[in-house]
Design a protein around this motif. Structure first.
Motif, short mmCIF file in Angstrom:
data_model
loop_
_atom_site.label_atom_id
_atom_site.label_comp_id
_atom_site.label_asym_id
_atom_site.label_seq_id
_atom_site.Cartn_x
_atom_site.Cartn_y
_atom_site.Cartn_z
N LEU A 96 73.20 27.63 68.88
CA LEU A 96 74.34 28.49 68.59
C LEU A 96 75.63 27.68 68.70
O LEU A 96 75.82 26.94 69.66
CB LEU A 96 74.36 29.65 69.59
N GLY A 97 76.49 27.80 67.69
CA GLY A 97 77.78 27.10 67.74
C GLY A 97 77.73 25.67 67.26
O GLY A 97 78.61 24.88 67.61
N THR A 98 76.73 25.29 66.45
CA THR A 98 76.66 23.94 65.89
C THR A 98 77.59 23.89 64.68
O THR A 98 77.33 24.52 63.65
CB THR A 98 75.22 23.59 65.47
N VAL A 99 78.70 23.17 64.81
CA VAL A 99 79.77 23.19 63.81
C VAL A 99 80.17 21.76 63.45
O VAL A 99 80.19 20.87 64.31
CB VAL A 99 81.00 23.95 64.34
N PHE A 100 80.49 21.54 62.16
CA PHE A 100 80.96 20.25 61.67
C PHE A 100 82.24 20.44 60.87
O PHE A 100 82.51 21.53 60.35
CB PHE A 100 79.88 19.57 60.81
N ARG A 101 83.01 19.36 60.77
CA ARG A 101 84.30 19.44 60.10
C ARG A 101 84.14 19.77 58.62
O ARG A 101 84.89 20.56 58.06
CB ARG A 101 85.04 18.11 60.28
N ASP A 102 83.15 19.16 57.97
CA ASP A 102 82.98 19.36 56.53
C ASP A 102 81.53 19.06 56.16
O ASP A 102 80.70 18.74 57.02
CB ASP A 102 83.93 18.46 55.73
N CYS A 103 81.22 19.16 54.87
CA CYS A 103 79.85 18.94 54.40
C CYS A 103 79.41 17.50 54.66
O CYS A 103 78.23 17.24 54.89
CB CYS A 103 79.73 19.27 52.92
N GLU A 107 88.53 27.56 61.54
CA GLU A 107 88.78 26.63 62.64
C GLU A 107 89.45 27.34 63.81
O GLU A 107 89.26 26.95 64.97
CB GLU A 107 89.65 25.47 62.16
N ALA A 108 90.19 28.40 63.53
CA ALA A 108 90.85 29.13 64.61
C ALA A 108 89.86 29.71 65.60
O ALA A 108 90.19 29.93 66.77
CB ALA A 108 91.71 30.26 64.01
N ASP A 109 88.63 29.97 65.16
CA ASP A 109 87.61 30.52 66.04
C ASP A 109 86.59 29.48 66.48
O ASP A 109 85.96 29.63 67.54
CB ASP A 109 86.86 31.66 65.35
N PHE A 110 86.38 28.43 65.66
CA PHE A 110 85.29 27.51 65.92
C PHE A 110 85.73 26.06 66.12
O PHE A 110 84.89 25.17 66.22
CB PHE A 110 84.25 27.59 64.79
N GLY A 111 87.04 25.83 66.19
CA GLY A 111 87.50 24.53 66.64
C GLY A 111 87.08 24.31 68.08
O GLY A 111 86.73 25.25 68.80
N GLU A 112 87.11 23.07 68.53
CA GLU A 112 86.54 22.73 69.84
C GLU A 112 87.10 23.57 70.97
O GLU A 112 86.36 24.16 71.76
CB GLU A 112 86.78 21.24 70.13
N MET A 164 84.38 24.84 49.23
CA MET A 164 84.26 25.54 50.52
C MET A 164 85.27 24.94 51.50
O MET A 164 85.29 23.74 51.72
CB MET A 164 82.83 25.38 51.07
N THR A 165 86.13 25.76 52.03
CA THR A 165 87.11 25.28 53.01
C THR A 165 86.74 25.80 54.38
O THR A 165 85.92 26.70 54.53
CB THR A 165 88.52 25.77 52.63
N GLY A 166 87.40 25.27 55.42
CA GLY A 166 87.07 25.66 56.77
C GLY A 166 85.96 24.80 57.34
O GLY A 166 85.48 23.85 56.71
N LEU A 167 85.54 25.09 58.55
CA LEU A 167 84.48 24.33 59.21
C LEU A 167 83.12 24.79 58.69
O LEU A 167 82.98 25.85 58.10
CB LEU A 167 84.56 24.54 60.72
N ARG A 168 82.10 23.95 58.95
CA ARG A 168 80.74 24.27 58.51
C ARG A 168 79.89 24.62 59.72
O ARG A 168 79.68 23.78 60.60
CB ARG A 168 80.10 23.09 57.76
N TYR A 169 79.43 25.84 59.74
CA TYR A 169 78.54 26.32 60.80
C TYR A 169 77.11 26.13 60.30
O TYR A 169 76.75 26.63 59.24
CB TYR A 169 78.82 27.80 61.09
N VAL A 170 76.27 25.43 61.09
CA VAL A 170 74.91 25.13 60.65
C VAL A 170 73.92 25.95 61.47
O VAL A 170 73.91 25.89 62.70
CB VAL A 170 74.59 23.63 60.80
#
Length: 261
Positions: free
Chosen positions: A90-97, A47-52, A1-7
């Motif tokens: 809403l919007g809880t995101v992490f770099r990776d698993c 990441e283009a949409d959910f980076g900081e 799985m690539t990209g950011l992780r939305y939880v």
């Protein structure tokens, strides 16, 4: 799985699979990340949409925010049918698993304690609205006044008296509505395990007619939900001019407390 992780949520392992066609934020299907006997429900987001910085900008875009919130809620609703989820913001995101696992370990005690408290329970929302008063019927048009016509004596006093009477009537309606809201909240609180009073909705910002008198949430065992719904339904005709609105069952957002990051 690539990209950011939305939880979306944290929960305990469950046996019933999620809907096969379920999609989450950005159209990606949610997956389950197991760690320390807990599950994080996650999906991949760009990441283009959910980076900081991108996320900060998007949160000012009401259309984007609304679509993201609907997708987030759709996953939470699906989880609620098969388990007791602990919804994250809403919007809880992490770099990776690895970041998601670190979050679980850091908050594991809070997660477990809150899941114990919410297990087998759902949230029901109850709102009361004081219905708008019907518009008065227009007075019949009178014949045009002649050149010698003068204002009727005392018409100004009559106008002020009508205004005072109208204001007094509105205050009485509001007081009756508040009294009914207190009584109903006490009754529903006795028939639920916990309750939360939220701030009334701002009438100027709401698309719903009427003035919000009560905005409350109730934590109810899923097995007792039918009785709770029947109790609310029986109140709907008790106070003329007041509309009772019931929503749910939801995941227990209002009762997550300090467990939410």
């Amino acid at each position: 799985m690539t990209g950011l992780r939305y939880v979306y949520a944290v929960c305990r392992p469950f046996g019933t699979p999620l809907q096969s066609q379920l999609t989450g934020v950005g159209g990606a299907p949610p997956g389950l990340l197991h760690h320390h006997g807990l599950i994080a429900v996650v999906s991949q987001v760009p990441e283009a949409d959910f980076g900081e910085e991108a996320l900060k900008a998007h949160l000012e875009d009401l259309d984007w925010l609304s679509a993201t919130a609907r997708a987030h809620q759709g996953v939470i609703d699906a989880l609620t049918t098969v388990t007791t989820p602990l919804p994250l913001r809403l919007g809880t995101v992490f770099r990776d698993c690895s970041g998601v696992r670190t979050m679980i370990e850091a908050r594991e005690e809070d997660f477990r304690r809150t899941l114990d408290r919410l297990e087998g329970r759902v949230e029901w929302g109850v709102k009361l609205y004081l219905e708008p008063e019907p518009e008065p019927e227009p007075e019949p048009e009178s014949a045009p006044a002649g050149p010698a016509a003068e204002p009727r004596p005392g018409s100004g006093r009559d106008y002020l008296r009508r205004r005072r009477t109208s204001t007094h009537a509105q205050e009485e309606r509001w007081q009756r509505a508040e009294a009914f809201a207190r009584t109903l909240h006490e009754r529903l609180s006795r028939n639920s395990e916990d309750s939360r009073l939220h701030a009334p909705q701002n009438s100027a910002l709401s698309t719903v007619p009427g003035r919000n008198v009560l905005n409350a949430a109730y934590l109810v065992p899923r097995a007792h939900s039918e009785e709770f719904v029947e109790l609310v339904d029986r109140t709907k005709d008790e106070a003329p001019g007041i509309r009772v609105e019931l929503t749910g069952p939801w995941a227990a957002y209002s009762f997550v407390g300090e467990a939410a990051p």
